[in-house]
Design a protein around this motif. Structure first.
Motif, PDB file in Angstrom:
ATOM      1  N   THR A  77      59.748  27.881  99.359  1.00 54.39           N
ATOM      2  CA  THR A  77      58.892  26.764  98.991  1.00 54.39           C
ATOM      3  C   THR A  77      57.471  27.155  99.360  1.00 54.39           C
ATOM      4  O   THR A  77      57.256  27.997 100.233  1.00 54.39           O
ATOM      5  N   GLU A  78      56.520  26.547  98.676  1.00 53.31           N
ATOM      6  CA  GLU A  78      55.118  26.833  98.972  1.00 53.31           C
ATOM      7  C   GLU A  78      54.280  25.597  98.699  1.00 53.31           C
ATOM      8  O   GLU A  78      54.705  24.701  97.974  1.00 53.31           O
ATOM      9  N   ARG A  79      53.105  25.576  99.284  1.00 55.81           N
ATOM     10  CA  ARG A  79      52.214  24.438  99.092  1.00 55.81           C
ATOM     11  C   ARG A  79      51.347  24.646  97.860  1.00 55.81           C
ATOM     12  O   ARG A  79      50.805  25.716  97.640  1.00 55.81           O
ATOM     13  N   LYS A  80      51.244  23.593  97.096  1.00 54.03           N
ATOM     14  CA  LYS A  80      50.289  23.541  95.994  1.00 54.03           C
ATOM     15  C   LYS A  80      49.538  22.234  96.165  1.00 54.03           C
ATOM     16  O   LYS A  80      50.174  21.167  96.215  1.00 54.03           O
ATOM     17  N   GLU A  81      48.227  22.344  96.303  1.00 53.97           N
ATOM     18  CA  GLU A  81      47.383  21.173  96.537  1.00 53.97           C
ATOM     19  C   GLU A  81      47.887  20.367  97.731  1.00 53.97           C
ATOM     20  O   GLU A  81      47.946  19.140  97.697  1.00 53.97           O
ATOM     21  N   GLY A  82      48.310  21.087  98.776  1.00 56.29           N
ATOM     22  CA  GLY A  82      48.730  20.462 100.016  1.00 56.29           C
ATOM     23  C   GLY A  82      50.152  19.943 100.060  1.00 56.29           C
ATOM     24  O   GLY A  82      50.599  19.453 101.087  1.00 56.29           O
ATOM     25  N   GLU A  83      50.886  20.054  98.956  1.00 55.02           N
ATOM     26  CA  GLU A  83      52.251  19.528  98.897  1.00 55.02           C
ATOM     27  C   GLU A  83      53.260  20.671  98.781  1.00 55.02           C
ATOM     28  O   GLU A  83      53.124  21.542  97.922  1.00 55.02           O
ATOM     29  N   MET A  84      54.283  20.642  99.638  1.00 56.56           N
ATOM     30  CA  MET A  84      55.330  21.664  99.589  1.00 56.56           C
ATOM     31  C   MET A  84      56.143  21.474  98.325  1.00 56.56           C
ATOM     32  O   MET A  84      56.570  20.357  98.013  1.00 56.56           O
ATOM     33  N   GLN A  85      56.363  22.572  97.592  1.00 47.39           N
ATOM     34  CA  GLN A  85      57.053  22.517  96.312  1.00 47.39           C
ATOM     35  C   GLN A  85      57.941  23.749  96.117  1.00 47.39           C
ATOM     36  O   GLN A  85      57.737  24.772  96.749  1.00 47.39           O
ATOM     37  N   LEU A  86      58.870  23.604  95.192  1.00 52.00           N
ATOM     38  CA  LEU A  86      59.671  24.728  94.717  1.00 52.00           C
ATOM     39  C   LEU A  86      59.058  25.129  93.381  1.00 52.00           C
ATOM     40  O   LEU A  86      58.988  24.316  92.459  1.00 52.00           O
ATOM     41  N   ARG A  87      58.589  26.367  93.290  1.00 52.48           N
ATOM     42  CA  ARG A  87      57.873  26.819  92.097  1.00 52.48           C
ATOM     43  C   ARG A  87      58.465  28.144  91.617  1.00 52.48           C
ATOM     44  O   ARG A  87      59.540  28.523  92.032  1.00 52.48           O
ATOM     45  N   ARG A  88      57.747  28.816  90.768  1.00 52.44           N
ATOM     46  CA  ARG A  88      58.055  30.167  90.293  1.00 52.44           C
ATOM     47  C   ARG A  88      59.395  30.277  89.574  1.00 52.44           C
ATOM     48  O   ARG A  88      60.030  31.324  89.574  1.00 52.44           O
ATOM     49  N   GLY A  89      59.857  29.169  89.015  1.00 45.05           N
ATOM     50  CA  GLY A  89      61.118  29.189  88.283  1.00 45.05           C
ATOM     51  C   GLY A  89      62.354  29.099  89.152  1.00 45.05           C
ATOM     52  O   GLY A  89      63.478  29.168  88.654  1.00 45.05           O
ATOM     53  N   PHE A  90      62.167  28.943  90.477  1.00 40.28           N
ATOM     54  CA  PHE A  90      63.320  28.806  91.362  1.00 40.28           C
ATOM     55  C   PHE A  90      64.072  27.512  91.060  1.00 40.28           C
ATOM     56  O   PHE A  90      63.458  26.477  90.787  1.00 40.28           O
ATOM     57  N   THR A  91      65.387  27.573  91.139  1.00 43.09           N
ATOM     58  CA  THR A  91      66.223  26.381  91.027  1.00 43.09           C
ATOM     59  C   THR A  91      67.294  26.431  92.105  1.00 43.09           C
ATOM     60  O   THR A  91      67.680  27.512  92.573  1.00 43.09           O
ATOM     61  N   ILE A  92      67.767  25.273  92.467  1.00 42.19           N
ATOM     62  CA  ILE A  92      68.827  25.158  93.460  1.00 42.19           C
ATOM     63  C   ILE A  92      69.987  24.428  92.796  1.00 42.19           C
ATOM     64  O   ILE A  92      69.835  23.278  92.382  1.00 42.19           O
ATOM     65  N   PRO A  93      71.132  25.070  92.680  1.00 47.70           N
ATOM     66  CA  PRO A  93      72.288  24.382  92.091  1.00 47.70           C
ATOM     67  C   PRO A  93      72.674  23.158  92.921  1.00 47.70           C
ATOM     68  O   PRO A  93      72.582  23.170  94.151  1.00 47.70           O
ATOM     69  N   ALA A  94      73.098  22.110  92.248  1.00 54.01           N
ATOM     70  CA  ALA A  94      73.515  20.886  92.938  1.00 54.01           C
ATOM     71  C   ALA A  94      74.591  21.211  93.967  1.00 54.01           C
ATOM     72  O   ALA A  94      75.552  21.916  93.678  1.00 54.01           O
ATOM     73  N   GLY A  95      74.384  20.717  95.168  1.00 59.46           N
ATOM     74  CA  GLY A  95      75.359  20.904  96.243  1.00 59.46           C
ATOM     75  C   GLY A  95      75.282  22.248  96.952  1.00 59.46           C
ATOM     76  O   GLY A  95      76.042  22.487  97.892  1.00 59.46           O
ATOM     77  N   ALA A  96      74.381  23.139  96.532  1.00 61.42           N
ATOM     78  CA  ALA A  96      74.266  24.450  97.192  1.00 61.42           C
ATOM     79  C   ALA A  96      73.907  24.261  98.660  1.00 61.42           C
ATOM     80  O   ALA A  96      73.111  23.395  99.015  1.00 61.42           O
ATOM     81  N   ARG A  97      74.523  25.100  99.504  1.00 56.01           N
ATOM     82  CA  ARG A  97      74.284  25.046 100.948  1.00 56.01           C
ATOM     83  C   ARG A  97      73.238  26.111 101.300  1.00 56.01           C
ATOM     84  O   ARG A  97      73.468  27.302 101.063  1.00 56.01           O
ATOM     85  N   LEU A  98      72.120  25.656 101.867  1.00 58.47           N
ATOM     86  CA  LEU A  98      71.018  26.567 102.151  1.00 58.47           C
ATOM     87  C   LEU A  98      70.757  26.717 103.638  1.00 58.47           C
ATOM     88  O   LEU A  98      70.746  25.735 104.391  1.00 58.47           O
TER      89      LEU A  98
END
Length: 192
Positions: free
Chosen positions: A89-110
């Protein structure tokens, strides 16, 4: 690996600094840990990642995530050793976001990986993004915990390789500021 060996890594890399520092949380401290200097040595990165992996259940993890920028190198190495996908994750305009085409499958354990934790704010922001994307943060690991007395910081299990009880101060009650010692901001983002 013991605490003395890990501290020696920081000292040998010139990464255990003394002075007056403004942390990314906005708090002030007389000590600063520049993990990037330690992790630029790939043997150090591999050894510290192995130390963190020893604290997790690899079978209970689908992916590894880190908040940028501090957690990137150690997170990538932990993921590599676990054989799991890595994203950040990274900040864009001060807000943490998931960018760069990353996706997280539903229910994935991280597994959430960070280099140094003081208040835990970046990690909590990262965990919130993971949850917003349908993932499930199951554990947090960090190379260094600067504030071990801060219990209940996370709502998932938490482990660290090295614990240093380094005092920090609110900017308005910093004794170093009161002494007139100039402060520097060596971290990766502006103070909060």
């Amino acid at each position: 690996m013991n605490e003395t060996t890990m501290l020696a890594m920081y000292e040998q890399a010139g990464a255990l600094l003394n002075g007056h520092f403004i942390l990314s949380s906005g708090r002030h401290s007389a000590r600063y840990l520049q993990s990037a200097l330690v992790l630029m040595n790939l043997d150090n990165a591999a050894a510290l990642a192995a130390e963190l992996i020893g604290k997790v259940d690899a079978d209970g993890i689908d992916m590894v995530v880190s908040p940028a920028i501090g957690g990137l190198v150690i997170g990538q190495e932990v993921a590599r050793q676990l054989g799991k996908p890595f994203l950040f994750t990274e900040r864009k305009e001060g807000e943490m976001q998931l960018r760069r085409g990353f996706t997280i499958p539903a229910g994935a354990r991280l597994l959430v990986v960070e280099d140094v934790i003081t208040t835990g704010g970046s990690v909590r922001e990262c965990m919130a993004v993971v949850r917003e994307q349908g993932g499930n943060p199951v554990m947090v690991v960090a190379v260094v915990d600067r504030a071990p007395a801060a219990e209940g910081r996370f709502d998932v299990p938490y482990a660290t390789a090295l614990t240093l009880d380094v005092e920090t101060y609110a900017a308005d009650s910093c004794p170093l500021c009161a002494e007139g010692t100039p402060a520097v901001k060596p971290g990766s983002r502006g103070a909060a």
